[in-house]
Design an enzyme around this catalytic site. Structure first.
Site, short mmCIF file in Angstrom:
data_model
loop_
_atom_site.label_atom_id
_atom_site.label_comp_id
_atom_site.label_asym_id
_atom_site.label_seq_id
_atom_site.Cartn_x
_atom_site.Cartn_y
_atom_site.Cartn_z
N ASP A 144 0.95 -0.98 -0.25
CA ASP A 144 0.04 0.03 -0.86
C ASP A 144 0.75 1.24 -0.48
O ASP A 144 1.92 1.23 0.80
CB ASP A 144 -0.88 0.22 1.48
CG ASP A 144 -1.46 -1.73 1.56
OD1 ASP A 144 -3.08 -1.38 0.63
OD2 ASP A 144 -1.54 -1.77 2.47
N ARG A 204 -1.72 -3.43 -3.86
CA ARG A 204 -2.80 -3.15 -2.62
C ARG A 204 -3.54 -1.79 -3.12
O ARG A 204 -3.59 -1.49 -4.63
CB ARG A 204 -3.05 -3.81 -1.14
CG ARG A 204 -4.22 -3.91 -1.09
CD ARG A 204 -4.56 -5.01 -1.33
NE ARG A 204 -6.08 -5.78 -0.74
CZ ARG A 204 -6.83 -6.03 -0.52
NH1 ARG A 204 -6.70 -7.38 -2.01
NH2 ARG A 204 -7.71 -6.89 -0.76
N ARG A 234 -14.13 -0.46 -6.50
CA ARG A 234 -13.35 0.46 -5.53
C ARG A 234 -12.22 1.92 -5.27
O ARG A 234 -11.16 1.63 -4.72
CB ARG A 234 -12.15 -0.54 -4.33
CG ARG A 234 -12.84 -2.27 -3.94
CD ARG A 234 -12.51 -2.76 -2.33
NE ARG A 234 -12.38 -4.34 -2.62
CZ ARG A 234 -12.25 -5.44 -1.71
NH1 ARG A 234 -10.50 -4.68 -1.27
NH2 ARG A 234 -12.68 -5.77 -1.87
N LYS A 289 -14.30 2.26 -1.80
CA LYS A 289 -14.69 1.55 -0.98
C LYS A 289 -14.79 2.20 0.31
O LYS A 289 -13.38 2.52 0.60
CB LYS A 289 -14.14 0.17 -0.89
CG LYS A 289 -14.95 -0.57 0.23
CD LYS A 289 -14.57 -2.37 0.22
CE LYS A 289 -15.66 -3.23 1.26
NZ LYS A 289 -15.96 -3.87 0.98
#
Ligand SMILES: *[C@@H]1O[C@H](CO)[C@@H](O)[C@H](O)[C@H]1NC(C)=O
Length: 386
Positions: A180, A202, A262, A265
């Protein structure tokens, strides 16, 4: 100053020019408006990745300036172990995005029925972030400030952090759970501005599951273009994930493009004020709003976005549906909400207003009409533009 030589006067002038040029540009808008980061600390240029890490993690207020690339790839070695090809990866020619078995994701059912075990080799630096301390500004010069192969994490009580005008890229993009770029979990007052993020495994930005409190995410470029798409179409699926337990997030002026899901999200207990963003070329959904997610979307442009809102989203959405209904924003947001615009895109609907009191007493970003948002965001968002 009669005793001073022309040369010293010149260098003084240059120094003065330099100190004006090096520093955080502008001030944050929205919920995290009171973020000051490293404040007036003297700007410092880390020599290498080790010094960058030391300065980011210590407990001294700092203005950390990046004027080159800091490449973490290889710095912690690589790992070869068993991961998986998720059932959803049916991309031809071994394409798509395979997965690292992070938190047993491959073996606990998340990878889907029919997932197969495969060997994965990934860069270790990408899967763990640098824990940024309180009172830091991390800023880039022009478009030269790059962090390659590692993310930043503001967590466990860290507060008051500004990340501006840097590019974070190449966190094992071939693997789900590869890394991330920015994680916030258990924080307050974080401002992410004019950052570009590309090629992550990610998420671009992930908030949660603890409280991130006040966060402003403004003028960033989230570039989902990838050769390892979980949806087999060169668009990144896992983009923005806002599921903190008590979060107020301003999402303004961002360019979110070539993603397939997403984006974001929203869940946990999060209020998202999404204003004047430009979503472009999204092959799946932009918003996925779960129960506990509260979204006001206004003045945004959706161009070539298949589903601005995932159908079946159970959360609370105010989509700024029409000029009469939009007057409901005035009391708590301080302005009449602006209409969104849609070009070759699906729809975004929702007229829930019951959470508007969450905006009460907060600093709320202003909203412009959607006209011109696409071109102004494209021209202004991302790195090298402050
Ligand atoms: C950050 O700055 C605030 C205000 O100056 C101060 O109270 C706090 O102790 C600082 N935090 C750290 C970890 O130094």
């Amino acid at each position: 100053m009669p005793g001073m030589s022309i040369l010293s006067l010149l260098s003084l002038a240059l120094l003065a020019g330099r100190s004006v040029a090096v520093g955080v540009s502008g001030t944050p808008e929205g919920f995290a408006a009171s973020t000051t980061g490293g404040g007036s600390a003297t700007p410092q240029y880390p020599a290498d990745i080790a010094e960058l890490k030391t300065w980011l993690t210590d407990s001294t207020a700092r203005v950390i300036v990046l004027n080159k690339e800091y490449n973490f790839i290889g710095s912690e070695g690589s790992v070869t172990e068993t991961g998986c090809r998720p059932a959803s990866n049916k991309c031809p020619g071994d394409g798509g995005q395979d997965a690292i078995n992070h938190a047993d994701w491959c073996t606990n059912g998340n990878a889907g029925t029919g997932a197969t075990s495969i060997s994965v080799t990934y860069d270790k630096a990408g899967v763990s972030s640098i824990d940024v301390g309180s009172n830091k500004s991390i800023i880039g010069i022009g478009s030269s400030g790059v962090i390659r192969g590692k993310g930043l994490r503001i967590a466990n009580g860290a507060k008051n952090v500004i990340i501006q005008n840097i590019h974070i890229t190449e966190l094992n993009p071939q693997y789900i759970w590869g890394g991330d770029a920015i994680t916030i979990a258990g924080a307050d007052l974080v401002w992410i501005d004019h950052v570009k993020i590309s090629l992550i495994g990610r998420q671009f930005v992930v908030l949660g599951t603890t409280a991130s409190n006040r966060v402003s995410i403004t003028n960033n470029e989230f570039d989902g273009s990838t050769s390892w798409s979980a949806t087999c179409d060169n668009h990144h699926y896992w983009a923005l994930y806002f599921t903190g337990s008590n979060d107020l997030v301003t999402l303004k002026g961002n360019y979110i493009h070539h993603t397939s899901g997403r984006s974001p999200k929203v869940g946990g207990n999060s209020v998202i004020h999404a204003v004047n963003n430009y979503w472009y070329a999204n092959s799946g959904h932009a918003f996925d709003v779960a129960s506990g997610g509260y979204v006001v979307a206004e003045g945004n442009v959706f161009q070539n976005v298949v589903s601005p809102l995932l159908s079946g989203s159970a959360g609370s959405v105010f989509s700024s549906p029409d000029t009469t209904t939009n007057k409901a924003c005035s009391t708590y947001l301080g302005h009449v909400c602006q209409l969104n615009a849609f070009g070759s895109s699906g729809t975004l609907t929702g007229s829930v207003t019951s959470f508007f009191s969450d905006f009460s007493g907060k600093t709320v970003a202003t909203a412009a009409a959607n006209t011109g948002v696409a071109s102004s965001v494209k021209g202004n968002a991302g790195v090298g533009k402050v």
